[in-house]
Design a protein around this motif. Structure first.
Motif, mmCIF file in Angstrom:
data_model
loop_
_atom_site.group_PDB
_atom_site.id
_atom_site.type_symbol
_atom_site.label_atom_id
_atom_site.label_comp_id
_atom_site.label_asym_id
_atom_site.label_seq_id
_atom_site.Cartn_x
_atom_site.Cartn_y
_atom_site.Cartn_z
ATOM 1 N N ILE A 15 62.157 35.095 28.124
ATOM 2 C CA ILE A 15 62.432 36.539 28.075
ATOM 3 C C ILE A 15 61.223 37.324 28.565
ATOM 4 O O ILE A 15 61.326 38.171 29.456
ATOM 5 C CB ILE A 15 62.809 36.976 26.640
ATOM 6 N N TRP A 16 60.058 37.041 27.985
ATOM 7 C CA TRP A 16 58.879 37.828 28.329
ATOM 8 C C TRP A 16 58.337 37.478 29.703
ATOM 9 O O TRP A 16 57.731 38.308 30.373
ATOM 10 C CB TRP A 16 57.842 37.741 27.215
ATOM 11 N N GLY A 17 58.599 36.278 30.171
ATOM 12 C CA GLY A 17 58.259 35.945 31.548
ATOM 13 C C GLY A 17 59.070 36.779 32.520
ATOM 14 O O GLY A 17 58.549 37.327 33.496
ATOM 15 N N GLU A 18 60.349 36.913 32.232
ATOM 16 C CA GLU A 18 61.224 37.716 33.097
ATOM 17 C C GLU A 18 60.840 39.194 33.054
ATOM 18 O O GLU A 18 60.791 39.861 34.088
ATOM 19 C CB GLU A 18 62.683 37.536 32.666
ATOM 20 N N LEU A 19 60.565 39.709 31.857
ATOM 21 C CA LEU A 19 60.219 41.128 31.737
ATOM 22 C C LEU A 19 58.897 41.451 32.425
ATOM 23 O O LEU A 19 58.779 42.486 33.095
ATOM 24 C CB LEU A 19 60.183 41.540 30.257
ATOM 25 N N THR A 20 57.909 40.583 32.288
ATOM 26 C CA THR A 20 56.634 40.848 32.951
ATOM 27 C C THR A 20 56.727 40.604 34.457
ATOM 28 O O THR A 20 56.107 41.326 35.240
ATOM 29 C CB THR A 20 55.485 40.028 32.327
ATOM 30 N N ASP A 21 57.528 39.636 34.866
ATOM 31 C CA ASP A 21 57.763 39.432 36.304
ATOM 32 C C ASP A 21 58.420 40.661 36.924
ATOM 33 O O ASP A 21 58.127 41.016 38.071
ATOM 34 C CB ASP A 21 58.651 38.217 36.559
ATOM 35 N N TRP A 22 59.294 41.303 36.180
ATOM 36 C CA TRP A 22 59.967 42.508 36.666
ATOM 37 C C TRP A 22 58.930 43.557 37.069
ATOM 38 O O TRP A 22 59.027 44.173 38.131
ATOM 39 C CB TRP A 22 60.898 43.017 35.589
ATOM 40 N N VAL A 23 57.935 43.731 36.238
ATOM 41 C CA VAL A 23 56.867 44.694 36.539
ATOM 42 C C VAL A 23 56.106 44.263 37.788
ATOM 43 O O VAL A 23 55.826 45.080 38.669
ATOM 44 C CB VAL A 23 55.900 44.827 35.339
ATOM 45 N N GLU A 24 55.791 42.994 37.861
ATOM 46 C CA GLU A 24 54.983 42.483 38.970
ATOM 47 C C GLU A 24 55.739 42.481 40.296
ATOM 48 O O GLU A 24 55.163 42.804 41.338
ATOM 49 C CB GLU A 24 54.516 41.062 38.656
ATOM 50 N N LEU A 25 57.000 42.112 40.255
ATOM 51 C CA LEU A 25 57.761 41.912 41.489
ATOM 52 C C LEU A 25 58.505 43.148 41.981
ATOM 53 O O LEU A 25 58.867 43.221 43.157
ATOM 54 C CB LEU A 25 58.749 40.757 41.304
ATOM 55 N N LYS A 26 58.738 44.097 41.089
ATOM 56 C CA LYS A 26 59.461 45.311 41.457
ATOM 57 C C LYS A 26 58.720 46.537 40.924
ATOM 58 O O LYS A 26 59.175 47.196 39.986
ATOM 59 C CB LYS A 26 60.886 45.263 40.902
ATOM 60 N N PRO A 27 57.571 46.840 41.518
ATOM 61 C CA PRO A 27 56.760 47.948 40.989
ATOM 62 C C PRO A 27 57.474 49.294 40.999
ATOM 63 O O PRO A 27 57.156 50.161 40.185
ATOM 64 C CB PRO A 27 55.526 47.963 41.894
ATOM 65 N N ASP A 28 58.454 49.454 41.844
ATOM 66 C CA ASP A 28 59.212 50.709 41.868
ATOM 67 C C ASP A 28 60.142 50.841 40.661
ATOM 68 O O ASP A 28 60.685 51.914 40.416
ATOM 69 C CB ASP A 28 59.994 50.833 43.180
ATOM 70 N N GLU A 29 60.305 49.766 39.887
ATOM 71 C CA GLU A 29 61.158 49.792 38.701
ATOM 72 C C GLU A 29 60.343 49.668 37.409
ATOM 73 O O GLU A 29 60.873 49.274 36.369
ATOM 74 C CB GLU A 29 62.190 48.657 38.783
ATOM 75 N N ASN A 30 59.066 50.038 37.466
ATOM 76 C CA ASN A 30 58.192 49.890 36.303
ATOM 77 C C ASN A 30 58.705 50.629 35.069
ATOM 78 O O ASN A 30 58.600 50.116 33.957
ATOM 79 C CB ASN A 30 56.773 50.357 36.619
ATOM 80 N N GLU A 31 59.232 51.811 35.248
ATOM 81 C CA GLU A 31 59.732 52.568 34.092
ATOM 82 C C GLU A 31 60.882 51.842 33.415
ATOM 83 O O GLU A 31 60.954 51.784 32.184
ATOM 84 C CB GLU A 31 60.165 53.971 34.503
ATOM 85 N N GLN A 32 61.791 51.296 34.209
ATOM 86 C CA GLN A 32 62.928 50.556 33.651
ATOM 87 C C GLN A 32 62.454 49.293 32.942
ATOM 88 O O GLN A 32 62.924 48.970 31.849
ATOM 89 C CB GLN A 32 63.924 50.193 34.752
ATOM 90 N N ALA A 33 61.523 48.581 33.580
ATOM 91 C CA ALA A 33 60.992 47.358 32.973
ATOM 92 C C ALA A 33 60.278 47.677 31.662
ATOM 93 O O ALA A 33 60.465 46.966 30.664
ATOM 94 C CB ALA A 33 60.046 46.660 33.948
ATOM 95 N N ALA A 34 59.488 48.735 31.646
ATOM 96 C CA ALA A 34 58.783 49.119 30.421
ATOM 97 C C ALA A 34 59.774 49.486 29.320
ATOM 98 O O ALA A 34 59.592 49.096 28.161
ATOM 99 C CB ALA A 34 57.842 50.290 30.696
ATOM 100 N N ALA A 35 60.822 50.203 29.674
ATOM 101 C CA ALA A 35 61.840 50.576 28.682
ATOM 102 C C ALA A 35 62.485 49.335 28.070
ATOM 103 O O ALA A 35 62.724 49.283 26.858
ATOM 104 C CB ALA A 35 62.899 51.471 29.323
ATOM 105 N N GLU A 36 62.740 48.331 28.897
ATOM 106 C CA GLU A 36 63.338 47.098 28.374
ATOM 107 C C GLU A 36 62.345 46.321 27.513
ATOM 108 O O GLU A 36 62.739 45.705 26.526
ATOM 109 C CB GLU A 36 63.859 46.226 29.514
ATOM 110 N N MET A 37 61.064 46.375 27.864
ATOM 111 C CA MET A 37 60.056 45.729 27.016
ATOM 112 C C MET A 37 60.014 46.386 25.642
ATOM 113 O O MET A 37 59.974 45.696 24.619
ATOM 114 C CB MET A 37 58.674 45.804 27.667
ATOM 115 N N PHE A 38 60.005 47.713 25.640
ATOM 116 C CA PHE A 38 60.014 48.426 24.359
ATOM 117 C C PHE A 38 61.262 48.071 23.553
ATOM 118 O O PHE A 38 61.193 47.825 22.353
ATOM 119 C CB PHE A 38 59.946 49.943 24.569
ATOM 120 N N ARG A 39 62.411 48.024 24.231
ATOM 121 C CA ARG A 39 63.671 47.703 23.537
ATOM 122 C C ARG A 39 63.640 46.281 22.983
ATOM 123 O O ARG A 39 64.020 46.046 21.829
ATOM 124 C CB ARG A 39 64.857 47.896 24.489
#
Length: 97
Positions: free
Chosen positions: A44-68
């Motif tokens: 789970i956390w590998g996917e969520l952190t990869d999201w930030v790394e691989l799709k920087p334009d979606e950082n807000e969405q990735a951060a929201a999912e991390m918080f959730r």
């Protein structure tokens, strides 16, 4: 899993969830050999952190999912195996795919 819970508390209290997400990922990697759910937490956390790394334009969405993910983890009764399994299955298969 106590370390994951402590880090989840840290994550919901920060403005920058990525670094704490990496810590959760790292802690669960070491624990995954000893505790079965830790392997799924690692995914789970590998996917969520990869999201930030691989799709920087979606950082807000990735951060929201991390918080959730962290808030939902903190709401779990870790003694409730079925509840933990539902959480893990939801995040691994429905959210992270």
């Amino acid at each position: 899993m106590q370390q994951v819970t402590a880090l989840a508390r840290d994550l919901v209290a920060t403005d920058e969830p990525y670094e704490v997400g990496l810590e959760i990922h790292g802690v669960s990697a070491h624990a995954s050999m000893e505790v079965e759910p830790a392997g799924l937490v690692y995914l789970i956390w590998g996917e969520l952190t990869d999201w930030v790394e691989l799709k920087p334009d979606e950082n807000e969405q990735a951060a929201a999912e991390m918080f959730r993910a962290a808030r939902e983890w903190l709401s779990l009764d870790l003694a409730d195996r079925e509840g933990v399994a539902r959480y893990l299955n939801y995040w691994v298969y429905d959210v992270c795919g």
